[in-house]
Design an enzyme around this catalytic site. Structure first.
Site, mmCIF file in Angstrom:
data_model
loop_
_atom_site.group_PDB
_atom_site.id
_atom_site.type_symbol
_atom_site.label_atom_id
_atom_site.label_comp_id
_atom_site.label_asym_id
_atom_site.label_seq_id
_atom_site.Cartn_x
_atom_site.Cartn_y
_atom_site.Cartn_z
ATOM 1 N N PRO A 26 -12.453 -3.072 4.872
ATOM 2 C CG PRO A 26 -14.559 -1.983 3.013
ATOM 3 C CD PRO A 26 -12.655 -2.858 3.658
ATOM 4 C CD GLU A 27 -11.717 -8.013 8.288
ATOM 5 O OE1 GLU A 27 -12.043 -8.847 8.997
ATOM 6 O OE2 GLU A 27 -10.595 -6.762 8.842
ATOM 7 C CE LYS A 83 -10.901 -10.274 3.804
ATOM 8 N NZ LYS A 83 -9.255 -9.869 3.866
ATOM 9 N NE ARG A 283 -2.697 -6.419 7.456
ATOM 10 C CZ ARG A 283 -3.472 -7.154 6.397
ATOM 11 N NH1 ARG A 283 -3.799 -8.194 5.937
ATOM 12 N NH2 ARG A 283 -4.938 -6.463 6.396
#
Ligand SMILES: [Zn+2]
Length: 293
Positions: A26-27, A83, A283
């Protein structure tokens, strides 16, 4: 609480899973959606019981101490910082939460309405309960006296009106790392993570591997405009449910259907070329080699 993915306390089992499967966290748009949708349920409500199902979910004190400090407190407001989700309590303290890889908060009257993997439950005085559901068990909750304990280590909020193109240019100054890595560094800017960084750089037509320091003013302006467009779109769509993110109602967000490159390996870009997945500083990164220079 560190934001760095290297600090996720990865176990041997979860390393295997991460190799097999790419995790989607979640961002800012997802946490903002949780905040907006949770607020009407919790504002002014008193926490009458706390059930901790996994001890390590609570940080900074024992679960017993955590329960003793939290039971009886009234929730005055909810805030999002990057976040992090922060409950402002009536004693001036704060309940902080970070969803990490797979946490979500469900507001229901009964546990029967929530899929398994519940790690903590807060019972409210209106008969509703907040369930922290977290399959990967990396989510964290803790109490802080001063919200600065969270905000001090975060960069500026990208949707604040004070966040201008000049501020972005200043934040990127002298940074030799790839722009993708710099955008997701919570110390540089708060709230942007892996998937929205890919979408922002696609919208700005910037190659994610470019050194931040190599960007000229016009390119920085494009990234700035993309940040101010893409993040509100994510909020308007109630977040992206690529993996384990759910809204407090248990419904999914829909921003994943609007993604142009994120998690769309081998899909075709609007230009007709293939979207590719590369790894930038560890990433997974999606981009269009044809559109992004
Ligand atoms: Zn393209």
């Amino acid at each position: 609480m560190q934001e760095n993915p290297a600090d996720l306390e990865i176990t041997a089992t979860s390393i295997n899973r991460i190799i097999l499967k790419e995790y989607v966290m979640p961002e800012l748009p997802e946490v903002e959606t949780i905040k907006n949708e949770l607020l009407p349920h919790v504002k002014g409500r008193r926490i009458i019981d706390v059930d901790i199902r996994r001890d390590s979910t609570v940080r900074g004190m024992t679960p017993e101490e955590f329960k003793r400090c939290l039971i009886g407190r009234r929730v005055e407001d909810l805030e999002r910082h990057g976040k992090y989700l922060v409950f402002d309590l009536d004693n001036g303290g704060h309940l902080a939460m970070h969803m990490k890889l797979s946490g979500s908060l469900w507001v229901k009257k009964s546990e029967d309405e929530v899929p398994n993997y519940i790690k903590a439950v807060l019972a409210l005085d209106n008969g509703e309960k907040i369930f922290l559901r977290d399959p990967r068990a990396f989510a964290r909750i803790w109490l802080v006296n001063d919200v600065c304990e969270i905000t001090d280590k975060l960069g500026p909020e990208p949707l604040a009106k004070e966040f201008t193109a000049d501020v972005l240019a200043e934040r990127l100054k002298g940074k030799g790392a790839p722009i993708k890595s710099v955008l997701i560094d919570q110390v540089v800017i708060a709230g942007i993570g892996n998937m929205y960084a890919d979408e922002i750089l696609y919208a700005a037509k910037i190659d994610p591997r470019r050194a931040a320091v190599s960007l000229n003013r016009e390119e920085i302006e494009r990234i700035y405009q993309a940040i101010k467009t893409i993040l509100p779109q994510g909020i308007a769509s109630k977040g992206a449910s690529v993996q384990d993110y759910f809204r407090p109602s248990g419904e999914e967000g829909s921003q994943q259907f609007n993604f142009k490159v994120a998690h769309r390996k081998k899909a075709t870009c609007a230009c007709g070329g293939p979207i590719e997945r590369i790894v930038v500083r560890g990433r997974g990164t999606y981009y269009c080699p044809n559109c992004q220079k």
